[in-house]
Scaffold this active site. Structure first.
Site, PDB file in Angstrom:
ATOM      1  N   CYS A  72      45.657  40.349  39.736  1.00 48.15           N
ATOM      2  CA  CYS A  72      46.734  40.048  38.815  1.00 48.15           C
ATOM      3  C   CYS A  72      47.656  38.921  39.274  1.00 48.15           C
ATOM      4  O   CYS A  72      47.235  37.772  39.283  1.00 48.15           O
ATOM      5  CB  CYS A  72      47.505  41.306  38.478  1.00 48.15           C
ATOM      6  SG  CYS A  72      48.274  41.204  36.862  1.00 48.15           S
ATOM      7  N   ARG A  83      53.312  41.457  26.465  1.00 49.95           N
ATOM      8  CA  ARG A  83      52.509  41.846  27.632  1.00 49.95           C
ATOM      9  C   ARG A  83      51.194  42.468  27.155  1.00 49.95           C
ATOM     10  O   ARG A  83      51.146  43.111  26.090  1.00 49.95           O
ATOM     11  CB  ARG A  83      53.263  42.841  28.516  1.00 49.95           C
ATOM     12  CG  ARG A  83      54.563  42.308  29.075  1.00 49.95           C
ATOM     13  CD  ARG A  83      55.098  43.208  30.169  1.00 49.95           C
ATOM     14  NE  ARG A  83      54.279  43.147  31.363  1.00 49.95           N
ATOM     15  CZ  ARG A  83      54.370  42.172  32.276  1.00 49.95           C
ATOM     16  NH1 ARG A  83      55.224  41.186  32.084  1.00 49.95           N
ATOM     17  NH2 ARG A  83      53.593  42.146  33.342  1.00 49.95           N
ATOM     18  N   HIS A  90      44.189  46.421  37.865  1.00 44.34           N
ATOM     19  CA  HIS A  90      44.936  47.253  38.820  1.00 44.34           C
ATOM     20  C   HIS A  90      44.365  48.668  38.771  1.00 44.34           C
ATOM     21  O   HIS A  90      43.371  48.945  38.145  1.00 44.34           O
ATOM     22  CB  HIS A  90      46.394  47.368  38.361  1.00 44.34           C
ATOM     23  CG  HIS A  90      47.214  46.149  38.472  1.00 44.34           C
ATOM     24  ND1 HIS A  90      47.682  45.673  39.662  1.00 44.34           N
ATOM     25  CD2 HIS A  90      47.701  45.317  37.521  1.00 44.34           C
ATOM     26  CE1 HIS A  90      48.428  44.606  39.427  1.00 44.34           C
ATOM     27  NE2 HIS A  90      48.451  44.376  38.147  1.00 44.34           N
TER      28      HIS A  90
HETATM   29  N1  GLN Z   1      53.837  38.705  36.662  1.00 44.34           N
HETATM   30  C1  GLN Z   1      52.528  38.437  36.180  1.00 44.34           C
HETATM   31  C2  GLN Z   1      52.385  38.651  34.684  1.00 44.34           C
HETATM   32  O1  GLN Z   1      53.173  39.235  34.103  1.00 44.34           O
HETATM   33  C3  GLN Z   1      51.535  39.342  36.931  1.00 44.34           C
HETATM   34  C4  GLN Z   1      51.768  40.783  36.642  1.00 44.34           C
HETATM   35  C5  GLN Z   1      50.986  41.710  37.578  1.00 44.34           C
HETATM   36  O2  GLN Z   1      50.645  41.391  38.723  1.00 44.34           O
HETATM   37  N2  GLN Z   1      50.713  42.921  37.100  1.00 44.34           N
HETATM   38  O3  GLN Z   1      51.456  38.241  34.100  1.00 44.34           O
END
Ligand code: GLN
Length: 250
Positions: A93, A127, A194
């Protein structure tokens, strides 16, 4: 064998228990008689590109990424040369985004990256959150599935001709449109998954260990002897079922 692992920024990039991936690598190496030397590499720490067989970097919020990105870029050349020399890499990520050429955050600021992966990332307004199921084939004829959890604002755009890690069966993946997830460059793998990723996908942990051992010995990567993975298989089943039910829903 002793397998030397460089864990980049464990104090900053470690959401969704990403450090659990290290625990799985250590356990599965030990069950085959190998030891894992995990060395944290933080901001301001030296980075010797000849010191590691495997590099690991986890995920994090934009804020944490911004705190480490300048230091990561300073280490960029050494990290790229370690990769060219055959060191295995797992980037998750936020770490995956910064091993590309960079990440433009929601506030418009640009975080430069290492440029190990042929890709760039731009934060979107919504998101992409949920369970994910992928199909992937790291070795010809060896089809596998990967299950995990994604939560990212970033939309990652692979360069033309770049190799994704897998095809999205359920979930958003790199950008919610291309149908692909992650990126692969030789022994380096980047992914949004993740969970942590490796406890429910032990075959990938073994693939990474085999690549790290190949780097350590200078020989071809050899598959590791199988282990009793019933518990991990159950974790995979549950995760895959969740992805089937609700992965990729806006
Ligand atoms: N901050 C980054 C995003 O929002 C990565 C997020 C994460 O590592 N889960 O895309």
């Amino acid at each position: 064998m002793r397998i030397s692992v460089g864990h980049l920024y464990p104090g900053y990039l470690n959401i969704y228990a990403d450090r659990g991936n290290i625990a799985v690598l250590a356990r599965r190496a030990a069950l085959r008689g190998h030891g894992l030397d995990v060395r944290p590499v933080g901001v301001g720490d030296p980075f010797d590109s000849n010191a590691y067989h495997l590099l690991y970097i986890g995920g994090g919020q934009d804020r944490e990424q911004a705190l480490i990105a300048p230091d990561l870029v300073d280490k960029g050349e050494a990290i790229r040369s370690a990769h060219s020399a055959g060191v295995a890499v797992l980037a998750v990520c936020g770490g995956y985004q910064l091993l590309g050429r960079g990440y433009r955050g929601r506030d418009g600021s640009f975080m430069g990256g290492v440029g190990l992966f042929p890709l760039e990332t731009v934060a979107g307004t919504r998101r992409m959150i949920g369970d994910v199921l992928l199909e992937c084939e790291l070795d010809p004829g060896e089809a596998h599935r990967l299950a995990g959890f994604e939560n990212h604002a970033g939309r990652t755009l692979l360069d033309r001709g770049a190799t994704p890690l897998g095809r999205v069966v359920h979930g958003f993946g790199n950008d919610g449109e291309s149908g692909f997830e992650g990126c692969r460059s030789g022994r380096a793998l980047g992914t949004y998954l993740h969970g942590p990723l490796l406890p429910r996908n032990p075959w990938l942990a073994d693939w990474l260990l085999a690549q790290a051992l190949a780097h350590a010995t200078g020989e071809e990567a050899q598959p590791l002897e199988p282990l009793d993975d019933e518990l991990a298989a159950e974790a995979f089943r549950v995760s895959a079922e969740r992805a089937r039910k609700r992965g990729g829903q806006r």
